[in-house]
Design a protein around this motif. Structure first.
Motif, PDB file in Angstrom:
ATOM      1  N   MET A  89      13.865 -97.787  40.608  1.00  0.00           N
ATOM      2  CA  MET A  89      12.589 -97.633  41.192  1.00  0.00           C
ATOM      3  C   MET A  89      11.663 -98.850  40.733  1.00  0.00           C
ATOM      4  O   MET A  89      11.441 -98.890  39.411  1.00  0.00           O
ATOM      5  N   LYS A  90      11.130 -99.524  41.413  1.00  0.00           N
ATOM      6  CA  LYS A  90      10.142-100.896  41.191  1.00  0.00           C
ATOM      7  C   LYS A  90       8.817-100.533  41.003  1.00  0.00           C
ATOM      8  O   LYS A  90       8.305-101.475  40.502  1.00  0.00           O
ATOM      9  N   ARG A  91       8.279 -99.437  41.438  1.00  0.00           N
ATOM     10  CA  ARG A  91       6.895 -99.164  41.502  1.00  0.00           C
ATOM     11  C   ARG A  91       6.162 -98.885  40.257  1.00  0.00           C
ATOM     12  O   ARG A  91       4.890 -98.729  40.423  1.00  0.00           O
ATOM     13  N   GLY A  92       6.862 -98.312  39.389  1.00  0.00           N
ATOM     14  CA  GLY A  92       6.327 -97.833  37.829  1.00  0.00           C
ATOM     15  C   GLY A  92       5.993 -96.428  38.210  1.00  0.00           C
ATOM     16  O   GLY A  92       6.558 -95.946  39.044  1.00  0.00           O
ATOM     17  N   ILE A  93       5.439 -95.791  37.319  1.00  0.00           N
ATOM     18  CA  ILE A  93       5.172 -94.445  37.251  1.00  0.00           C
ATOM     19  C   ILE A  93       4.085 -94.111  38.348  1.00  0.00           C
ATOM     20  O   ILE A  93       2.961 -94.625  38.494  1.00  0.00           O
ATOM     21  N   ILE A  94       4.223 -93.112  39.215  1.00  0.00           N
ATOM     22  CA  ILE A  94       3.278 -92.808  40.208  1.00  0.00           C
ATOM     23  C   ILE A  94       2.902 -91.188  40.262  1.00  0.00           C
ATOM     24  O   ILE A  94       4.012 -90.717  39.634  1.00  0.00           O
ATOM     25  N   LEU A  95       2.162 -90.836  40.826  1.00  0.00           N
ATOM     26  CA  LEU A  95       2.051 -89.354  40.878  1.00  0.00           C
ATOM     27  C   LEU A  95       2.089 -88.928  42.385  1.00  0.00           C
ATOM     28  O   LEU A  95       1.100 -88.967  43.178  1.00  0.00           O
ATOM     29  N   PRO A  96       3.187 -88.421  42.947  1.00  0.00           N
ATOM     30  CA  PRO A  96       3.183 -88.384  44.632  1.00  0.00           C
ATOM     31  C   PRO A  96       2.350 -87.119  44.751  1.00  0.00           C
ATOM     32  O   PRO A  96       2.342 -86.017  44.112  1.00  0.00           O
ATOM     33  N   GLN A  97       1.420 -87.407  46.024  1.00  0.00           N
ATOM     34  CA  GLN A  97       0.778 -86.434  46.388  1.00  0.00           C
ATOM     35  C   GLN A  97       1.384 -85.433  47.117  1.00  0.00           C
ATOM     36  O   GLN A  97       1.136 -84.468  47.414  1.00  0.00           O
ATOM     37  N   ALA A  98       2.208 -86.117  48.100  1.00  0.00           N
ATOM     38  CA  ALA A  98       2.971 -85.241  49.116  1.00  0.00           C
ATOM     39  C   ALA A  98       3.994 -85.930  49.573  1.00  0.00           C
ATOM     40  O   ALA A  98       4.674 -86.925  49.152  1.00  0.00           O
ATOM     41  N   ILE A  99       5.332 -84.815  50.104  1.00  0.00           N
ATOM     42  CA  ILE A  99       6.509 -85.289  50.487  1.00  0.00           C
ATOM     43  C   ILE A  99       6.325 -84.871  52.066  1.00  0.00           C
ATOM     44  O   ILE A  99       6.283 -83.982  52.349  1.00  0.00           O
ATOM     45  N   PHE A 100       6.763 -85.917  52.792  1.00  0.00           N
ATOM     46  CA  PHE A 100       6.910 -86.117  54.194  1.00  0.00           C
ATOM     47  C   PHE A 100       8.235 -85.833  54.272  1.00  0.00           C
ATOM     48  O   PHE A 100       9.248 -86.561  53.984  1.00  0.00           O
ATOM     49  N   ILE A 101       8.715 -84.668  54.959  1.00  0.00           N
ATOM     50  CA  ILE A 101       9.986 -84.724  55.571  1.00  0.00           C
ATOM     51  C   ILE A 101      10.448 -84.521  57.055  1.00  0.00           C
ATOM     52  O   ILE A 101       9.856 -83.609  57.717  1.00  0.00           O
ATOM     53  N   ASP A 102      11.466 -85.212  57.476  1.00  0.00           N
ATOM     54  CA  ASP A 102      11.692 -85.122  58.819  1.00  0.00           C
ATOM     55  C   ASP A 102      12.475 -83.654  59.068  1.00  0.00           C
ATOM     56  O   ASP A 102      13.106 -83.000  58.051  1.00  0.00           O
ATOM     57  N   ARG A 103      12.765 -83.287  60.292  1.00  0.00           N
ATOM     58  CA  ARG A 103      13.285 -82.067  60.700  1.00  0.00           C
ATOM     59  C   ARG A 103      14.832 -82.319  60.968  1.00  0.00           C
ATOM     60  O   ARG A 103      15.605 -81.898  60.316  1.00  0.00           O
ATOM     61  N   ASP A 104      15.041 -82.689  62.141  1.00  0.00           N
ATOM     62  CA  ASP A 104      16.480 -82.656  62.606  1.00  0.00           C
ATOM     63  C   ASP A 104      17.174 -83.548  62.092  1.00  0.00           C
ATOM     64  O   ASP A 104      17.089 -84.849  61.826  1.00  0.00           O
TER      65      ASP A 104
END
Length: 186
Positions: free
Chosen positions: A1-16
């Motif tokens: 992962m190239k972004r460094g440390i992040i603190l994800p706020q949300a996880i967007f998830i597809d359905r089908d």
């Protein structure tokens, strides 16, 4: 992962194809989750992530299903929020993936920085929407994901689609969730 440390706020998830079903649309009441999804969703919730469903459902515009049926089903699966596009491919809306409309709306309504969010999906349209919004992109190989992965590996995407590269490729939703919890610090 190239972004460094992040603190994800949300996880967007597809359905089908991502959390159940197949690479085809299955309407509410007939849709079945993959066996491991309930536990994986529980892990996300326990870790404090906001879970958001974002899904294209053109059957709403044709009258084959109702928006409320999808919302009720997805909230019943444990999602905190539901964003869906009810439009057909040719209707020119800004919410249908690969457009970023659902992500932008969710960011505005929930005070999210999309660069601190993750998208999990099985289609390249999910990856392109995530890319354009600046999200971390996880492609799962379930549903249409195996075909999308093969197209990616064989350099079969062109133009803007070729610029997209998933941050992680998971065999399934459970592996994607485990990767998030292990590799992205909260």
């Amino acid at each position: 992962m190239k972004r460094g440390i992040i603190l994800p706020q949300a996880i967007f998830i597809d359905r089908d194809g991502t959390i159940g079903g197949t690479d085809k649309v299955i309407y509410p009441g007939e849709f079945q989750l993959f066996p491991f999804v309930e536990d994986a969703m529980g892990k996300l919730k326990k870790s404090g992530y906001l879970t958001i469903s974002f899904t294209n459902q053109p059957g709403i515009s044709t009258g084959d299903a109702k928006k409320e049926e999808y919302e009720q089903e997805l909230l019943g699966f444990g999602f905190d929020k539901v964003y869906l596009c009810p439009h057909q491919h040719n209707q020119g809306c800004q919410c249908r993936k690969p457009s970023t409309g659902m992500l932008l709306q969710a960011a505005k309504e929930n005070n999210l920085n999309l660069k601190e969010c993750v998208v999990i999906g099985d289609r390249w349209t999910d990856m392109l929407a995530a890319h354009d919004a600046g999200c971390i992109k996880i492609l799962v190989k379930t549903g249409a994901g195996e075909k999308a992965f093969n197209n990616y590996q064989n350099h079969e995407y062109f133009g803007k689609w070729a610029e997209v590269s998933p941050d992680y490729i998971a065999n399934d939703f459970q592996e994607a969730v485990n990767w998030i919890i292990t590799n992205i610090n909260r």
